[in-house]
Design an enzyme around this catalytic site. Sequence first.
Site, PDB file in Angstrom:
ATOM      1  N   LYS A 250     -27.979 -11.899 -17.521  1.00 44.57           N
ATOM      2  CA  LYS A 250     -26.843 -11.013 -17.245  1.00 44.57           C
ATOM      3  C   LYS A 250     -26.938  -9.799 -18.155  1.00 44.57           C
ATOM      4  O   LYS A 250     -27.005  -9.930 -19.373  1.00 44.57           O
ATOM      5  CB  LYS A 250     -25.524 -11.763 -17.489  1.00 44.57           C
ATOM      6  CG  LYS A 250     -24.282 -10.884 -17.412  1.00 44.57           C
ATOM      7  CD  LYS A 250     -23.046 -11.660 -17.861  1.00 44.57           C
ATOM      8  CE  LYS A 250     -21.853 -10.739 -18.043  1.00 44.57           C
ATOM      9  NZ  LYS A 250     -20.676 -11.440 -18.618  1.00 44.57           N
ATOM     10  N   ASP A 255     -18.324  -3.866 -20.367  1.00 43.46           N
ATOM     11  CA  ASP A 255     -17.398  -4.580 -19.491  1.00 43.46           C
ATOM     12  C   ASP A 255     -15.965  -4.202 -19.825  1.00 43.46           C
ATOM     13  O   ASP A 255     -15.410  -4.655 -20.825  1.00 43.46           O
ATOM     14  CB  ASP A 255     -17.607  -6.091 -19.644  1.00 43.46           C
ATOM     15  CG  ASP A 255     -16.691  -6.900 -18.740  1.00 43.46           C
ATOM     16  OD1 ASP A 255     -16.098  -6.296 -17.817  1.00 43.46           O
ATOM     17  OD2 ASP A 255     -16.576  -8.116 -18.942  1.00 43.46           O
ATOM     18  N   LYS A 262      -9.263  -5.283 -19.475  1.00 42.31           N
ATOM     19  CA  LYS A 262      -9.156  -6.016 -20.736  1.00 42.31           C
ATOM     20  C   LYS A 262      -8.256  -5.256 -21.704  1.00 42.31           C
ATOM     21  O   LYS A 262      -8.312  -4.024 -21.771  1.00 42.31           O
ATOM     22  CB  LYS A 262     -10.531  -6.160 -21.398  1.00 42.31           C
ATOM     23  CG  LYS A 262     -11.536  -7.036 -20.691  1.00 42.31           C
ATOM     24  CD  LYS A 262     -12.865  -7.019 -21.450  1.00 42.31           C
ATOM     25  CE  LYS A 262     -13.952  -7.809 -20.747  1.00 42.31           C
ATOM     26  NZ  LYS A 262     -13.765  -9.255 -20.883  1.00 42.31           N
ATOM     27  N   ASP A 273     -22.181  -7.411 -23.824  1.00 39.15           N
ATOM     28  CA  ASP A 273     -22.107  -8.297 -22.660  1.00 39.15           C
ATOM     29  C   ASP A 273     -23.428  -8.296 -21.881  1.00 39.15           C
ATOM     30  O   ASP A 273     -23.550  -9.001 -20.876  1.00 39.15           O
ATOM     31  CB  ASP A 273     -20.949  -7.863 -21.752  1.00 39.15           C
ATOM     32  CG  ASP A 273     -20.392  -9.006 -20.922  1.00 39.15           C
ATOM     33  OD1 ASP A 273     -20.602 -10.175 -21.317  1.00 39.15           O
ATOM     34  OD2 ASP A 273     -19.763  -8.751 -19.891  1.00 39.15           O
ATOM     35  N   ASP A 332     -12.614  -9.337 -13.828  1.00 37.11           N
ATOM     36  CA  ASP A 332     -13.296  -9.558 -15.102  1.00 37.11           C
ATOM     37  C   ASP A 332     -14.235 -10.760 -15.050  1.00 37.11           C
ATOM     38  O   ASP A 332     -14.838 -11.123 -16.045  1.00 37.11           O
ATOM     39  CB  ASP A 332     -12.278  -9.735 -16.231  1.00 37.11           C
ATOM     40  CG  ASP A 332     -12.897  -9.509 -17.603  1.00 37.11           C
ATOM     41  OD1 ASP A 332     -13.971  -8.877 -17.678  1.00 37.11           O
ATOM     42  OD2 ASP A 332     -12.313  -9.970 -18.603  1.00 37.11           O
ATOM     43  N   GLU A 334     -16.991 -10.631 -13.480  1.00 37.82           N
ATOM     44  CA  GLU A 334     -18.077  -9.869 -12.845  1.00 37.82           C
ATOM     45  C   GLU A 334     -19.449 -10.478 -13.098  1.00 37.82           C
ATOM     46  O   GLU A 334     -20.375 -10.286 -12.313  1.00 37.82           O
ATOM     47  CB  GLU A 334     -18.052  -8.406 -13.324  1.00 37.82           C
ATOM     48  CG  GLU A 334     -18.787  -8.098 -14.621  1.00 37.82           C
ATOM     49  CD  GLU A 334     -18.201  -8.795 -15.848  1.00 37.82           C
ATOM     50  OE1 GLU A 334     -18.962  -9.064 -16.792  1.00 37.82           O
ATOM     51  OE2 GLU A 334     -16.977  -9.050 -15.872  1.00 37.82           O
ATOM     52  N   ARG A 336     -20.580 -13.565 -12.994  1.00 36.28           N
ATOM     53  CA  ARG A 336     -21.028 -14.510 -11.967  1.00 36.28           C
ATOM     54  C   ARG A 336     -21.317 -13.801 -10.650  1.00 36.28           C
ATOM     55  O   ARG A 336     -22.087 -14.308  -9.838  1.00 36.28           O
ATOM     56  CB  ARG A 336     -20.010 -15.636 -11.812  1.00 36.28           C
ATOM     57  CG  ARG A 336     -18.671 -15.239 -11.267  1.00 36.28           C
ATOM     58  CD  ARG A 336     -17.597 -16.276 -11.588  1.00 36.28           C
ATOM     59  NE  ARG A 336     -17.229 -16.221 -13.000  1.00 36.28           N
ATOM     60  CZ  ARG A 336     -16.329 -17.036 -13.566  1.00 36.28           C
ATOM     61  NH1 ARG A 336     -15.733 -17.966 -12.851  1.00 36.28           N
ATOM     62  NH2 ARG A 336     -16.048 -16.926 -14.840  1.00 36.28           N
TER      63      ARG A 336
END
Length: 481
Positions: A250, A255, A262, A273, A332, A334, A336
Amino acid sequence: MTAKIIQNQSPIDEASASQTQHLLMVLPQKKADAPLNQLLEARLKRRDAKYDELAKAPVAADLAGGGRVVWVVADEKKSAFERNTALRKAVALLLEEGPSQLTIAVFGDETQRKSAAEAAIYVALVNAAELPTRKKKSDHKPLKKIVLHGWQQDDDFVRIKAVAEGNTLTRTLSVLPPNELTPGIYRDKIKELAEQHGWQHEEFDMKKLRKLGAGAFVAVAQGSDPEDAAIVHLTYTPEKAKKHIALVGKGICFDTGGHNLKPARYMQGMHEDMNGSAVVLGTLLAATKSKLSIKIDCWLALAQNHISAKAYKQNDVVKALNGMTIEVVHTDAEGRMVLSDTLTLASRGKPQAMIDYATLTGSMVTALGTRYSGVLGNRQELLQKAIAAGQATGERVCAFPFDEDYDPELDSKIADIKQCTLDGEADHILAARFLSKFIENDVPWLHVDLSAVVSKGGLGAVASDTTGFGVALSLALLQEI
């Protein structure tokens, strides 16, 4: 620049030890006949400490010639994590002075000296590495030479140096500010690495992904301007490769959480991230440098999760690459989404096994804290091998349930599957169950939820908060699959 290692099979003598400027004495569990023993005994007496306490709390002393010596016990009865932690504390007492040369002396029987030498050199290399900083002046002084006494290794510690370089690459990429590592910039860096190390390189940009029908990835990436997101595919193909493994990472370069924005407290640090992709690159570099006889396909899902008029939103339904429709529940989640299409691409290559790495869920941090990472997967033997590799390297992992009866939580009234739930309960397990739906050809698969990539004060062998967790674990695991 990696420090040069000069090896001496013979043990260090009293005269040489006394004149050394920065000396690390790695002692066995039972007291050994070693130089400077009188000085050590005096230091222990002054502290009212016992010899075996050196396995947890190293002791330092100044030498008459102006140098510094640090003693530590590498207790073979303790775990690799505990030994690495003690060595990290010991090495820190020497590296804080910025030496250009570090002398390491190991003692004990052959097995003890080999183990101590490998661990001490690894700890020294990873902690001597300079990580990016944007301050006007850097206080870093490079470690140019490591002089080893008491052990000589014919391969010049090639595997140890490879893992250290891989870990350093992972941490270097992870700490870069987000304005210096957008998906576009990241893609350029990866292309340079591929050219440097002879990796095959292929990119699936947004135009190609739309044409393929990778709607889950595109849903996340479409909120960014410019649309510089891509899935990058790298291949390392050594001669006479014995196995074929796929690694998936990933790579969310920043993010925001998207429309489910967030709060500032949780957005801080979200430039890291992308750590899963950095672990994959660090592992690939380590495998290349150590000339591992395994074909490795790497798939890196590079994007950002922004908020904009084009960004995906709650209740959207998107179609993934494998044809499944996904009901978006929380923007959030995202990670997956981008991983689902990437796992489909990776599994279509029919590797013998596949491992994905992601800073995927907050619930894994809630479950484990930042000292372990979690693993889940569709083969029990893979989980067992991952746990064993974690114990052997000091990068510890814990296995979680992966039972089918969790699936009803992801049932959707409008789509084939929900992206997640709003409850957050067992989200680390539900995320893995979700990802498993996008793997084709029944490929054996391990999911690593990287809760230990940032640990305040360091973790195990590594002193920096950003730990590079996963590279040592992965290289050990690749050889056991």
